[in-house]
Design an enzyme around this catalytic site. Sequence first.
Site, mmCIF file in Angstrom:
data_model
loop_
_atom_site.group_PDB
_atom_site.id
_atom_site.type_symbol
_atom_site.label_atom_id
_atom_site.label_comp_id
_atom_site.label_asym_id
_atom_site.label_seq_id
_atom_site.Cartn_x
_atom_site.Cartn_y
_atom_site.Cartn_z
ATOM 1 C CG PHE A 85 -13.125 2.696 -37.501
ATOM 2 C CD1 PHE A 85 -14.040 2.992 -37.145
ATOM 3 C CD2 PHE A 85 -12.212 1.492 -38.476
ATOM 4 C CE1 PHE A 85 -14.350 1.213 -36.589
ATOM 5 C CE2 PHE A 85 -12.687 0.257 -37.826
ATOM 6 C CZ PHE A 85 -13.701 0.445 -36.994
ATOM 7 C CE LYS A 140 -5.081 9.612 -42.896
ATOM 8 N NZ LYS A 140 -5.947 8.891 -43.221
ATOM 9 C CD GLU A 184 -9.344 6.769 -44.314
ATOM 10 O OE1 GLU A 184 -8.673 7.208 -43.759
ATOM 11 O OE2 GLU A 184 -9.227 6.047 -44.302
ATOM 12 C CE LYS A 185 -13.438 2.605 -43.401
ATOM 13 N NZ LYS A 185 -11.935 2.220 -43.189
ATOM 14 C CB SER A 216 -5.188 -2.508 -39.962
ATOM 15 O OG SER A 216 -4.765 -1.734 -40.801
ATOM 16 C CB CYS A 229 -6.943 -2.423 -30.474
ATOM 17 S SG CYS A 229 -6.486 -1.170 -29.143
ATOM 18 C CD GLU A 272 -7.494 -6.452 -34.719
ATOM 19 O OE1 GLU A 272 -7.224 -6.190 -35.950
ATOM 20 O OE2 GLU A 272 -7.875 -6.315 -33.907
HETATM 21 P P1 NAD Z 1 -6.464 0.956 -40.730
HETATM 22 O O1 NAD Z 1 -5.059 0.290 -40.786
HETATM 23 O O2 NAD Z 1 -7.429 0.785 -41.725
HETATM 24 O O3 NAD Z 1 -6.822 2.769 -41.161
HETATM 25 C C1 NAD Z 1 -5.792 3.236 -39.943
HETATM 26 C C2 NAD Z 1 -4.538 4.386 -40.734
HETATM 27 O O4 NAD Z 1 -4.130 3.923 -41.679
HETATM 28 C C3 NAD Z 1 -6.030 5.497 -41.560
HETATM 29 O O5 NAD Z 1 -5.561 6.593 -41.097
HETATM 30 C C4 NAD Z 1 -6.231 4.920 -42.798
HETATM 31 O O6 NAD Z 1 -6.222 6.047 -43.961
HETATM 32 C C5 NAD Z 1 -4.797 4.361 -42.823
HETATM 33 N N1 NAD Z 1 -4.186 3.512 -44.057
HETATM 34 C C6 NAD Z 1 -5.041 2.888 -44.283
HETATM 35 N N2 NAD Z 1 -4.761 1.392 -44.764
HETATM 36 C C7 NAD Z 1 -3.508 1.963 -45.423
HETATM 37 C C8 NAD Z 1 -2.100 1.954 -46.126
HETATM 38 N N3 NAD Z 1 -2.324 0.372 -47.290
HETATM 39 N N4 NAD Z 1 -1.638 2.522 -46.869
HETATM 40 C C9 NAD Z 1 -1.348 3.295 -46.092
HETATM 41 N N5 NAD Z 1 -3.042 4.495 -45.106
HETATM 42 C C10 NAD Z 1 -3.234 3.558 -44.705
HETATM 43 O O7 NAD Z 1 -6.866 0.822 -39.859
HETATM 44 P P2 NAD Z 1 -8.755 0.980 -38.839
HETATM 45 O O8 NAD Z 1 -9.241 0.077 -39.713
HETATM 46 O O9 NAD Z 1 -8.996 2.482 -38.817
HETATM 47 O O10 NAD Z 1 -8.440 0.463 -37.260
HETATM 48 C C11 NAD Z 1 -9.217 -0.698 -37.323
HETATM 49 C C12 NAD Z 1 -7.617 -1.493 -36.292
HETATM 50 O O11 NAD Z 1 -7.029 -0.660 -35.649
HETATM 51 C C13 NAD Z 1 -7.668 -2.813 -36.114
HETATM 52 O O12 NAD Z 1 -6.833 -3.954 -36.464
HETATM 53 C C14 NAD Z 1 -7.982 -2.561 -34.465
HETATM 54 O O13 NAD Z 1 -6.749 -3.307 -33.566
HETATM 55 C C15 NAD Z 1 -6.513 -1.109 -34.387
HETATM 56 N N6 NAD Z 1 -6.063 -0.450 -33.454
HETATM 57 C C16 NAD Z 1 -5.161 -0.757 -32.839
HETATM 58 C C17 NAD Z 1 -5.054 -0.439 -31.553
HETATM 59 C C18 NAD Z 1 -3.747 -0.426 -30.677
HETATM 60 O O14 NAD Z 1 -3.580 0.429 -29.752
HETATM 61 N N7 NAD Z 1 -3.181 -1.410 -30.640
HETATM 62 C C19 NAD Z 1 -6.341 0.419 -31.600
HETATM 63 C C20 NAD Z 1 -6.831 0.654 -32.548
HETATM 64 C C21 NAD Z 1 -7.612 0.441 -33.483
#
Ligand code: NAD
Length: 520
Positions: free
Chosen positions: A172, A196, A199-200, A249, A304, A404
């Site tokens: 998101f 994909k 969703e947020k 994440s 991140c 984090e």
């Molecule tokens: P998230 O993992 O909750 O969601 C990311 C994606 O994964 C979404 O599209 C979501 O629908 C999907 N998803 C979430 N849980 C899932 C599951 N159990 N099974 C299958 N799909 C699932 O992450 P977020 O809250 O949207 O983003 C924040 C996180 O992203 C933080 O940890 C941040 O550090 C990380 N991030 C990392 C970078 C990088 O380049 N390292 C960049 C941006 C964000």
Amino acid sequence: FGQIASSDFSTAVESSSSWRNRSSLRISNLIGGSFVDSQSTESVDVINPATQEVVSQIPLTTREEFKSAVAAAKETFPSWRNTPITTRQRIMFKLQDLIRKNMDKLALNITTEQGKTLKDAQGDVFRGLEVVEHACGMATLQMGEYVSNVSNGIDTYSTREPLGVCAGICPFNFPAMIPLWMFPVAVTCGNTFILKPSEKDPGASMILSELAMEAGLPDGVLNIVHGTNDIVNAICDDDDIRAISFVGSNTAGMHIYSRASATGKRVQSNMGAKNHGIVMPDANVDATLNALVAAGFGAAGQRCMALSTVVLVGDSKSWEEKLVERAKSLKVNVGTDPDADLGPVISKQAKERICRLVESGTESGARLLLDGRDIVVPGYEQGNFVGPTILSGVTADMECYKEEIFGPVLICMQADSFDEAINLVNRNKYGNGAAIFTTSGAAARKFQAEIEAGQVGINVPIPVPLPFFSFTGSKASFAGDLNFYGKAGVQFYTQIKTVTQQWKDLPGGAGISLAMPTSQ
Ligand code: NAD
């Protein structure tokens, strides 16, 4: 290219329904060049984090709809891979121009759905735009290699070929930049794509897809499916998808990495972080304080590469006092307010989690130097606001250090020596970024050599490389072999093919040799 001239194309866009459904808040999927309403009865609300207003809804796309998106991408692949690379690059040239022209529209959508300030939202778009600019030079990036006469009359050369259908799963926090890390590189290499969005905040992806089609991207090259865990699992399991780019994440990233690689897919998975900034006693005070405050609280800490942990070498008290003073001067407000420095965090649950981690810090002995948890923004009383918060005296065993936080919380730690500071950073499981603030070249050089983080800043708090390099997070912040964008990004989305050719008059009577051929 004549078949996808821009005039023909605008007709095609008009004849598709818009991604915004006129009669409901539901947004559409993009399948085979048309915005298609999902038949699914289930939706997830997209909520403005400053007002709690429901901005739109994403459908939980059905399996059949997902399969038709993959089928569209698969069907389009043969013609798209054979489209000249110069044509593919020209579409990127047009896309970068359209993104510039639509910067305000994209930024406003991001601020509405994600909450960050308009200026920060423009930065989100701009950092993605730079990847599109980079993709404009794909012919050079995708070049193969050639060695003539490796043996008598024999030459060897390699080409980089697109993989087929690739997919991207987005977080998101950067609704424009991260989709733009993915599909422009993938499609300019000749792949087709399933995106994909989070969703947020799916709106920026939808606007970008409209712009991509307006730029001339043929139907079926970029497809978008909405949903949550089920659609992600379907992407991991699908036999027609060859590679997955994931950002988000660790929980989701490691699940996707293992599930998708078990089916033989390539996966690049960028995940969570805990980025440290080591402050040496000789650091320039003003510049360092500004950098720490900007990198700790910018985007409400939801980057991140946010610099969430400060390690003060030597005396920490005077640094902490000044940090508090500067952090207090930041303005927390709705992202559309031109004076806002930081907007809300993404959700009520995110705010609760942030507050719980701060609480756990104080319970385990950290001192709360600045507490932004009870902030109320007039006119936006329902918003998920958290003001700048500073915890000091944090130690490596505390939950607020190990987890984090992903909010506007700066953690201050103290180290008696530079070596102790480096060891502290290296013991942390994450390896996204680390920075040093110093006026000593020797200290900076030691830091860059010994620090175990993939992206190192020297007097630069958020060292995110531009797209001619790659985003090189390491340790628990990354799973896979090939990073996003840059040379590694092109390698990720292409398969190398090595050709050995023989063109010479073959001697008739040389006979058969069954020995392993060696260079003659
Ligand atoms: P998230 O993992 O909750 O969601 C990311 C994606 O994964 C979404 O599209 C979501 O629908 C999907 N998803 C979430 N849980 C899932 C599951 N159990 N099974 C299958 N799909 C699932 O992450 P977020 O809250 O949207 O983003 C924040 C996180 O992203 C933080 O940890 C941040 O550090 C990380 N991030 C990392 C970078 C990088 O380049 N390292 C960049 C941006 C964000």
